[in-house]
Scaffold this motif. Structure first.
Motif, PDB file in Angstrom:
ATOM      1  N   THR A  14      19.790  54.965 -50.106  1.00  0.00           N
ATOM      2  CA  THR A  14      21.039  54.699 -50.814  1.00  0.00           C
ATOM      3  C   THR A  14      22.149  55.558 -50.215  1.00  0.00           C
ATOM      4  O   THR A  14      21.924  56.716 -49.894  1.00  0.00           O
ATOM      5  N   ILE A  15      23.315  54.958 -50.079  1.00  0.00           N
ATOM      6  CA  ILE A  15      24.515  55.671 -49.642  1.00  0.00           C
ATOM      7  C   ILE A  15      25.543  55.557 -50.755  1.00  0.00           C
ATOM      8  O   ILE A  15      25.713  54.497 -51.345  1.00  0.00           O
ATOM      9  N   GLU A  16      26.209  56.655 -51.042  1.00  0.00           N
ATOM     10  CA  GLU A  16      27.283  56.644 -52.027  1.00  0.00           C
ATOM     11  C   GLU A  16      28.544  57.200 -51.390  1.00  0.00           C
ATOM     12  O   GLU A  16      28.525  58.271 -50.793  1.00  0.00           O
ATOM     13  N   ARG A  17      29.605  56.414 -51.490  1.00  0.00           N
ATOM     14  CA  ARG A  17      30.926  56.886 -51.057  1.00  0.00           C
ATOM     15  C   ARG A  17      31.835  56.834 -52.263  1.00  0.00           C
ATOM     16  O   ARG A  17      31.791  55.891 -53.044  1.00  0.00           O
ATOM     17  N   ARG A  18      32.662  57.876 -52.393  1.00  0.00           N
ATOM     18  CA  ARG A  18      33.637  57.906 -53.478  1.00  0.00           C
ATOM     19  C   ARG A  18      35.026  57.900 -52.863  1.00  0.00           C
ATOM     20  O   ARG A  18      35.301  58.634 -51.919  1.00  0.00           O
TER      21      ARG A  18
END
Length: 99
Positions: A75-79
């Motif tokens: 999983t990749i999370e960008r904010r």
């Protein structure tokens, strides 16, 4: 963001904070990561046919983008946040599971 490297670099808040998390059946290890301008690897456009799904959560001036493989192993999370009235990347994290 993905098609113009100068635009991308100018819309990231460096030093960029994030987390790298690895999880196996015994333990979860999470390490804070700081990304610097001179070592940033440019992001390419998301390819939905690559076995990943992407979703967005909008909370006012904050957008959380999550990309994950269909098995939930990576999983990749960008904010994204508003900085000087323009959207910029303010966080980048990844999570990897191995069983």
């Amino acid at each position: 963001f993905h098609s113009d490297s100068s635009f991308q670099m100018n819309h990231i808040v460096f030093p960029l904070k994030g987390n790298l998390t690895r999880q196996d059946s015994m333990e979860t290890i999470s390490v804070e990561k700081i990304y610097e301008r001179d070592s940033w690897k440019l992001h390419k456009a998301f390819q939905s046919d690559g076995g990943f799904e992407r979703n967005f959560t909008v909370m006012g001036d904050l957008v959380i983008e999550k990309m994950a493989d269909q098995m939930g192993l990576f999983t990749i999370e960008r904010r994204w946040g508003k900085v000087d009235s323009t959207w910029s990347l303010i966080y980048y994290g990844s999570k990897e599971k191995s069983w």
